[in-house]
Design a protein around this motif. Structure first.
Motif, PDB file in Angstrom:
ATOM      1  N   ALA A 174       0.855  -1.180   0.000  1.00 10.35           N
ATOM      2  CA  ALA A 174       0.000   0.000   0.000  1.00 10.35           C
ATOM      3  C   ALA A 174       0.894   1.234   0.000  1.00 10.35           C
ATOM      4  N   TYR A 175       0.412   2.310  -0.618  1.00  5.72           N
ATOM      5  CA  TYR A 175       1.230   3.494  -0.858  1.00  5.72           C
ATOM      6  C   TYR A 175       0.550   4.732  -0.278  1.00  5.72           C
ATOM      7  N   VAL A 176       1.360   5.606   0.315  1.00  2.03           N
ATOM      8  CA  VAL A 176       0.811   6.803   0.940  1.00  2.03           C
ATOM      9  C   VAL A 176       1.696   8.005   0.656  1.00  2.03           C
ATOM     10  N   GLY A 177       1.054   9.118   0.343  1.00  2.00           N
ATOM     11  CA  GLY A 177       1.735  10.405   0.225  1.00  2.00           C
ATOM     12  C   GLY A 177       1.038  11.381   1.163  1.00  2.00           C
ATOM     13  N   THR A 178       1.805  12.119   1.946  1.00  2.00           N
ATOM     14  CA  THR A 178       1.225  13.008   2.961  1.00  2.00           C
ATOM     15  C   THR A 178       1.862  14.385   2.873  1.00  2.00           C
ATOM     16  N   CYS A 179       1.032  15.416   2.911  1.00  2.00           N
ATOM     17  CA  CYS A 179       1.485  16.804   2.964  1.00  2.00           C
ATOM     18  C   CYS A 179       0.961  17.452   4.242  1.00  2.00           C
ATOM     19  N   ALA A 180       1.779  18.309   4.834  1.00  2.00           N
ATOM     20  CA  ALA A 180       1.392  19.000   6.059  1.00  2.00           C
ATOM     21  C   ALA A 180       1.703  20.484   5.931  1.00  2.00           C
ATOM     22  N   GLU A 181       0.853  21.303   6.541  1.00  2.00           N
ATOM     23  CA  GLU A 181       1.106  22.736   6.648  1.00  2.00           C
ATOM     24  C   GLU A 181       1.067  23.119   8.118  1.00  2.00           C
TER      25      GLU A 181
END
Length: 310
Positions: A174-181
């Motif tokens: 399974a693949y995950v991409g995460t962005c945070a501000e």
């Protein structure tokens, strides 16, 4: 394809790139080999292939055709359990209460990897997203990173005092991409996690609502491990044994959250209960580094609350 496991020949009708671990557990119901880090590092999935200890989680099932595979179930001899088998069955006698955690070693491993990846990008004065894309060959990982960045607005002009962070990983197919501000108030050192965007792909989606709930649960649990959660000891005693002293995320800590689910109908479904958690901590860490210049290398990132002195 045909494989021999514990002296028995099996015929499997699975994609060639299916992990041996999945084939053993799902197709052959041999569950002694366990899911762990998903990267072949922790040892939970080890099997013997032609006598050599091999991590089955990163071994394609097609690669063991015409080879002899021995799992923990195959170690029994003359009706007696091997000590290793018995160790899996024996109950722990630890006096400490135990519970499950999503991601196991992968959470810490991905935090380390993606923190260093970000540091390398900034040292080279390259965009962290583009740096990853330039050095990746895995199209599925590229796709989740791009999907998260697109929804997040990665190229959008940042406001003063705001920082962006990104992280990506794959575990258990399974693949995950995460962005945070994050927002940083330099005058008092206060940090706020403003928003998170997470793109997730685990093959074909069977139940979109349940999948979204799993991803959301991972994010909420991941916030605690990323920011606050730690057991403090002194002289053999736990100093924060209750929820009044053990810091967990509160309603006010929960950022705006967007979840993007990628439906790959051409790929068999994989699990979603653990993989989404691994990008939360490094994405937040990298956003903090972006806005403050402070590079944090330990978890939890903010054990004493949402304050950072630079």
């Amino acid at each position: 394809m045909k494989i021999n496991v514990n002296g028995t020949d099996y015929t499997l009708n699975v994609p060639a790139n299916t992990s041996l671990l999945d084939a053993l557990r799902v197709n052959l119901n041999l569950t002694g080999s366990k899911y762990g880090c998903g990267e072949g590092a922790c040892g939970a999935c080890k099997v013997l292939i032609d006598g050599h200890a091999t991590p089955s989680c990163i071994t394609p099932v097609a690669s063991v055709e015409n080879k002899i595979v021995i799992t923990i179930e195959g170690l029994e001899k003359d009706g007696q359990l091997h000590p290793l088998q018995q160790a899996f069955l024996d109950e722990s006698d630890t006096p400490l209460k135990q519970g499950s955690y999503r991601g196991l070693a992968a959470t810490a491993n991905v935090f380390s990897i993606e923190s260093v990846m970000d540091d390398l990008a900034r040292q080279l004065k390259q965009d962290p997203l583009q740096f990853r894309l330039n050095n990746l060959k895995d199209e599925r990982l590229k796709q989740v990173l791009q999907a998260a960045a697109s929804k997040f607005g990665w190229t959008r002009q940042k406001e003063a005092g705001h920082g962006y962070g990104i992280a990506g990983a794959f575990i258990k197919n399974a693949y995950v991409g995460t962005c945070a501000e994050v927002i940083y108030n330099k005058s008092n050192g206060q940090l706020q996690i403003l928003r998170l965007v997470l793109a997730f792909e685990c093959g074909a989606i069977v139940n979109p609502l349940h999948l979204e709930n799993q991803v959301m649960g991972c994010v909420l649990q991941g916030l605690g491990g990323a920011l606050f959660e730690a057991v403090d000891f002194k002289d053999g005693r736990i100093l924060n044994p209750s929820l009044s002293s053990y810091r967990v995320p509160r309603f006010g800590d929960i950022p705006e959250l967007d979840i993007v689910l990628l439906n790959r109908k051409d790929i068999p479904s994989a699990g979603a209960g653990e993989a989404p958690i691994v990008g939360v901590a490094p994405a937040i860490r990298n956003a903090i580094a972006d806005v403050t210049g402070v590079k944090l290398y330990t978890l939890p990132l903010l054990p004493h609350g949402m304050t950072l002195k630079t």
